[in-house]
Write a protein that holds these residues in place. Structure first.
Motif, short mmCIF file in Angstrom:
data_model
loop_
_atom_site.label_atom_id
_atom_site.label_comp_id
_atom_site.label_asym_id
_atom_site.label_seq_id
_atom_site.Cartn_x
_atom_site.Cartn_y
_atom_site.Cartn_z
N ASP A 8 0.95 -1.17 -0.13
CA ASP A 8 -0.03 -0.03 -0.11
C ASP A 8 0.94 1.33 0.04
OD1 ASP A 8 -0.75 0.71 3.57
OD2 ASP A 8 0.66 -0.82 2.64
N PHE A 22 3.47 1.73 3.02
CA PHE A 22 4.00 0.64 3.35
C PHE A 22 5.52 1.21 4.09
CE2 PHE A 22 7.37 -2.59 2.74
CZ PHE A 22 6.68 -3.73 3.09
N ARG A 31 4.96 2.97 7.37
CA ARG A 31 4.54 1.90 8.47
C ARG A 31 5.83 1.26 8.89
NH1 ARG A 31 1.02 -1.52 5.81
NH2 ARG A 31 1.64 -2.87 7.59
N ASN A 80 7.44 1.13 12.60
CA ASN A 80 7.71 0.00 13.43
C ASN A 80 9.07 -0.11 13.94
OD1 ASN A 80 5.30 -1.74 13.47
ND2 ASN A 80 5.28 -1.96 11.25
N GLU A 103 0.84 4.06 13.57
CA GLU A 103 1.13 2.68 12.32
C GLU A 103 -0.17 1.86 12.35
OE1 GLU A 103 1.88 -0.96 11.00
OE2 GLU A 103 1.51 -0.65 13.09
N CYS A 104 -0.96 1.66 13.33
CA CYS A 104 -2.10 0.69 13.39
C CYS A 104 -3.12 1.80 12.40
CB CYS A 104 -2.83 0.53 14.71
SG CYS A 104 -1.64 -0.83 15.08
N ARG A 157 -2.22 1.45 8.93
CA ARG A 157 -2.84 0.22 8.31
C ARG A 157 -4.22 0.02 7.99
NH1 ARG A 157 -2.03 -4.48 12.10
NH2 ARG A 157 -0.43 -3.10 12.86
N ARG A 217 -5.57 1.88 5.00
CA ARG A 217 -5.14 1.45 3.55
C ARG A 217 -6.23 1.43 2.74
NH1 ARG A 217 -3.41 -4.33 2.26
NH2 ARG A 217 -4.83 -5.12 3.85
#
Length: 79
Positions: free
Chosen positions: A26, A29, A32, A36, A72-73, A76, A79
């Protein structure tokens, strides 16, 4: 009987995977992945600070790491 079971499991495994589309990266990416890495580093540093040094500073670092992970979540989910 065993051959019939083996044939059924092969057919099921092929049909179960065929309905899924291949995952593409995505647009978030790279962001993210960086978030992480930051989260993991901050979590390790925060736990080390908590155990070896000042508990308050360690707790603050771990809480900031959790906020980074939540960001980050959210990326996600968008997306």
């Amino acid at each position: 009987m065993l051959r019939l079971l083996m044939n059924n499991s092969d057919a099921l495994s092929r049909t179960a995977g065929s309905s899924r589309k291949p995952r593409s990266r995505d647009r978030h990416f790279a962001i993210r992945q960086v978030l992480n890495i930051i989260f993991m580093l901050m979590a390790v540093v925060g736990v080390c600070l908590y155990l070896l040094s000042d508990k308050t500073v360690g707790t603050i670092v771990v809480l900031i790491a959790i906020v980074v992970k939540m960001a980050e979540c959210v990326l996600r989910m968008l997306r």
